[in-house]
Enzyme design. Structure first.
Site, PDB file in Angstrom:
ATOM      1  N   THR A  85       0.893  -1.320  -0.191  1.00 57.19           N
ATOM      2  CA  THR A  85      -0.084  -0.058   0.415  1.00 57.19           C
ATOM      3  C   THR A  85       0.875   1.278   0.365  1.00 57.19           C
ATOM      4  O   THR A  85       0.946   2.295   1.281  1.00 57.19           O
ATOM      5  CB  THR A  85      -0.963  -0.204   1.340  1.00 57.19           C
ATOM      6  OG1 THR A  85       0.164  -0.123   2.497  1.00 57.19           O
ATOM      7  CG2 THR A  85      -2.256  -0.964   0.695  1.00 57.19           C
ATOM      8  N   THR A 120      -1.745  -2.953   5.463  1.00 55.76           N
ATOM      9  CA  THR A 120      -1.892  -1.691   6.410  1.00 55.76           C
ATOM     10  C   THR A 120      -2.094  -0.227   6.257  1.00 55.76           C
ATOM     11  O   THR A 120      -2.365   0.268   4.612  1.00 55.76           O
ATOM     12  CB  THR A 120      -0.296  -0.104   6.857  1.00 55.76           C
ATOM     13  OG1 THR A 120       0.159  -1.567   8.416  1.00 55.76           O
ATOM     14  CG2 THR A 120      -0.306   1.143   7.687  1.00 55.76           C
ATOM     15  N   LEU A 152       4.366  -6.324  13.389  1.00 56.55           N
ATOM     16  CA  LEU A 152       5.963  -6.709  13.355  1.00 56.55           C
ATOM     17  C   LEU A 152       7.004  -5.969  13.156  1.00 56.55           C
ATOM     18  O   LEU A 152       6.553  -4.645  12.327  1.00 56.55           O
ATOM     19  CB  LEU A 152       5.863  -7.788  12.733  1.00 56.55           C
ATOM     20  CG  LEU A 152       5.853  -7.895  11.014  1.00 56.55           C
ATOM     21  CD1 LEU A 152       6.589  -7.077   9.882  1.00 56.55           C
ATOM     22  CD2 LEU A 152       5.637  -9.217  10.732  1.00 56.55           C
ATOM     23  N   ARG A 153       7.929  -5.349  13.640  1.00 59.05           N
ATOM     24  CA  ARG A 153       9.350  -4.993  13.730  1.00 59.05           C
ATOM     25  C   ARG A 153       9.773  -5.481  12.517  1.00 59.05           C
ATOM     26  O   ARG A 153      10.375  -6.664  12.224  1.00 59.05           O
ATOM     27  CB  ARG A 153       9.760  -4.094  13.998  1.00 59.05           C
ATOM     28  CG  ARG A 153       9.594  -3.599  15.005  1.00 59.05           C
ATOM     29  CD  ARG A 153       9.910  -3.865  17.214  1.00 59.05           C
ATOM     30  NE  ARG A 153      10.297  -4.910  17.433  1.00 59.05           N
ATOM     31  CZ  ARG A 153      10.967  -5.123  18.411  1.00 59.05           C
ATOM     32  NH1 ARG A 153      11.100  -4.296  19.047  1.00 59.05           N
ATOM     33  NH2 ARG A 153      10.803  -6.508  18.978  1.00 59.05           N
ATOM     34  N   PHE A 268      12.030   3.041  22.377  1.00 61.54           N
ATOM     35  CA  PHE A 268      10.796   4.128  21.582  1.00 61.54           C
ATOM     36  C   PHE A 268      11.175   5.900  21.739  1.00 61.54           C
ATOM     37  O   PHE A 268      10.229   7.318  21.208  1.00 61.54           O
ATOM     38  CB  PHE A 268       9.882   4.114  21.014  1.00 61.54           C
ATOM     39  CG  PHE A 268       9.911   2.833  20.011  1.00 61.54           C
ATOM     40  CD1 PHE A 268       9.512   1.756  20.251  1.00 61.54           C
ATOM     41  CD2 PHE A 268       9.932   3.836  19.075  1.00 61.54           C
ATOM     42  CE1 PHE A 268       9.973   0.825  18.868  1.00 61.54           C
ATOM     43  CE2 PHE A 268      10.149   2.578  18.097  1.00 61.54           C
ATOM     44  CZ  PHE A 268      10.188   1.358  17.856  1.00 61.54           C
ATOM     45  N   ALA A 271      16.285   9.688  21.407  1.00 60.79           N
ATOM     46  CA  ALA A 271      16.556  10.861  20.027  1.00 60.79           C
ATOM     47  C   ALA A 271      17.966  10.603  19.480  1.00 60.79           C
ATOM     48  O   ALA A 271      18.537   9.792  19.444  1.00 60.79           O
ATOM     49  CB  ALA A 271      17.677  12.094  21.115  1.00 60.79           C
ATOM     50  N   CYS A 279       7.821   1.976   6.977  1.00 65.71           N
ATOM     51  CA  CYS A 279       6.073   2.205   8.071  1.00 65.71           C
ATOM     52  C   CYS A 279       6.383   3.371   7.999  1.00 65.71           C
ATOM     53  O   CYS A 279       4.974   3.833   7.124  1.00 65.71           O
ATOM     54  CB  CYS A 279       5.695   1.301   8.681  1.00 65.71           C
ATOM     55  SG  CYS A 279       6.628  -0.477   7.837  1.00 65.71           S
ATOM     56  N   ARG A 346      14.879   1.745   3.097  1.00 62.60           N
ATOM     57  CA  ARG A 346      13.652   2.666   2.598  1.00 62.60           C
ATOM     58  C   ARG A 346      13.514   3.629   3.111  1.00 62.60           C
ATOM     59  O   ARG A 346      13.214   3.238   4.696  1.00 62.60           O
ATOM     60  CB  ARG A 346      12.323   1.860   2.150  1.00 62.60           C
ATOM     61  CG  ARG A 346      12.328   1.001   1.041  1.00 62.60           C
ATOM     62  CD  ARG A 346      11.070  -0.141   0.844  1.00 62.60           C
ATOM     63  NE  ARG A 346      11.019  -0.401   1.862  1.00 62.60           N
ATOM     64  CZ  ARG A 346      10.575  -2.173   2.086  1.00 62.60           C
ATOM     65  NH1 ARG A 346       9.043  -1.981   1.494  1.00 62.60           N
ATOM     66  NH2 ARG A 346      10.741  -2.501   2.863  1.00 62.60           N
TER      67      ARG A 346
END
Ligand code: UGA
Length: 467
Positions: A85, A120, A152-153, A268, A271, A279, A346
């Site tokens: 997508t 997604t 998933l990562r 997360f 920095a 994504c 990407r």
């Protein structure tokens, strides 16, 4: 169960392999004949821990690869749509592959099947898939459309799939909910985790993974909102890191203090030079766009994007501050992938930084433990860009060494040796991999994100010469 997975990209391939691991009979379909031939021959198209092992275990047994979508759909009780997508020119998600897939499978819905969105997608896609199936002649009793987003990562994809924080299934009929419960049964009841052959995971889930049933629309929103929230968390700490720099303190101390609050959590909050990958950048934009199209101005997400872009510029500013002029300077670059543990480049901030340096006339020597091949294929031949054999080769004769991807192995490098290899003892770390004192003791002028600049404790070498 008999399962078709349409699409053999990151999500499709991992889902197909993991469904086979859960004991289902899976056909993974793609219209890329070369890719399917390679998968049938046992080649592994992406760099992902445990994927080679699971592919070898199930290929030709519970897992088949095919280009025949009709055959796969005909043979299956559940059809997972995991096609791409991508971002359209206007920032919305391009759903034409999802629509084409829905159109094509309609002919095979001659008995009850569940069509599942795994890609997604923006909220309301479920409704559009239903409409497409109906317009193409499917009978309402023969299908349900379910949303089952994937969280998933890259780099830990297999582990994330088999040891999920949660499984979300958005379905508007009990019949479809029952089918999806059967798909995930070994994870829901925890029986998978007691198998001797089970893939080891980060935590004990023998009492079962968390399984959440919602409406289809909520499930679609959960996916976009989760990614947008994680991106927001990163931009938030990056904004805080800029304030840390202005007042002369250390963002790592601040983020440890913030993250110790369980309501916030420590993950997360690193920095750096901003998020990248296939994504977050795309999903933040698509979420903004879908919100706009239903009448809500989600301008918080625009700020998230702006902060993310600004981090790359702030990093380049540090390079300039450290080296004075850039034209003709030799720069070693550690990292090309969008994050550590993957070969994916990407939307990689590392690549964009290398391109900016080349545009400024720098001579770049870059190294990444996994992404060299992809970077070579993607980056146009540039006379000032060289791909190095290892970290020390990248650093050799450099006026500065930049760290732009958070590979754990970079943090363990022999700093003395690194410094001796370089022309100037200057490191600019966009991922905060090193301790400030350690860098000062190793004799570096060390610049990082949201932390004070560190000067060497040792006297600089007087014998600076080209190695
Ligand atoms: C992300 C989500 O984490 C997954 O849950 C989701 O399923 C996936 O997108 C998807 O939608 O398919 P991924 O893109 O593989 O996974 O990568 P992350 O580990 O989330 O990292 C994204 C970017 O954020 C990287 O560039 C990373 O370097 C950066 N990051 C991450 C930071 O700058 N700071 C942090 O603290 C964490």
């Amino acid at each position: 169960m008999r399962i078709a997975v349409v699409g053999s990209g990151y999500v499709g391939l991992i889902a197909a392999v993991c469904f086979a691991e859960l004991g289902h009979a899976v056909i993974c379909v793609d219209n890329d004949t070369e890719k399917v031939a390679a998968l049938q021959a046992g080649q592994v198209p992406i760099f992902e821990e445990r994927l080679p092992e699971l592919l070898a275990r199930h290929r030709g047994e519970g897992l088949q690869f095919s280009t025949d979508l009709h055959l796969a759909a005909r043979q299956s009780e559940v059809i997972f749509i995991a096609v791409g997508t991508p971002q359209a020119a206007n920032g919305e998600a391009d759903l034409s592959y999802v629509e084409a897939c829905a159109r094509e499978i309609t002919a095979e819905l001659d008995e009850y099947k569940v069509v599942v969105e795994k890609s997604t997608v923006p909220v309301l896609t479920n409704q559009w898939i239903r409409r497409t199936l109906r317009f193409n002649g499917a009978i309402d009793e023969n299908y349900d459309v379910v949303s089952n987003p994937e969280f998933l990562r890259e780099g830990t994809a297999i582990e994330d799939f088999l040891y999920p924080d949660r499984i979300v299934v958005g379905a508007d009929s009990e019949r479809a909910r029952a089918v999806l419960r059967r798909v995930y049964q070994p994870l829901i009841d925890g029986s998978y985790y007691s198998l001797p052959s089970c893939v080891p995971g980060p935590r004990d889930l023998t009492s079962g993974a968390r399984y959440m049933e919602t409406s289809a629309r909520s499930a679609e929103l959960i996916k976009h909102a989760s990614n947008a929230f994680l991106a927001l968390k990163i931009s938030f700490i990056n904004a805080v890191s800029n304030i840390c720099e202005l007042v002369g303190t250390d963002v790592q101390e601040v983020s440890a203090g913030i993250g110790a609050d369980f309501r916030i959590g420590s993950r997360f909050l690193n920095a750096g030079i901003g998020y990248g990958g296939s994504c977050f950048p795309k999903d933040v934009r698509a979420f903004y766009k879908i919100a706009e199209s239903v009448g809500y101005d989600f301008d918080l997400l625009q700020a998230v994007e702006e902060i993310n872009e600004a981090q790359k510029l702030s990093f380049l500013k540090k390079v300039r501050a450290a080296l004075w002029t850039l034209k003709g300077k030799r720069i070693g670059v550690l990292g090309l992938a969008f994050k550590g543990g993957t070969d994916d480049i990407r939307e990689s901030p590392a690549i964009s930084i290398v391109q900016s340096l080349l545009a400024e006339g720098c001579i770049v020597s870059a190294y990444d433990p996994a992404a060299m091949e992809k970077a070579r294929q993607t980056m146009a031949d540039h006379e000032n860009l060289r791909f190095a054999c290892d970290e020390f080769d990248a650093a050799r004769g450099a006026h500065a060494l930049l760290v732009v991807t958070e590979w754990p192995q970079f943090a363990g490098l022999d700093l003395q040796r690194l410094r001796q290899t370089m022309l100037y003892p200057v490191m600019i770390d966009g991922r905060n991999l090193f301790d400030l004192n350690q860098m000062a003791s190793a004799g570096f002028h060390y610049y990082s994100m949201g932390r004070p600049v560190t000067e060497p404790k040792l006297a600089p070498r007087m014998d600076m010469e080209y190695k």
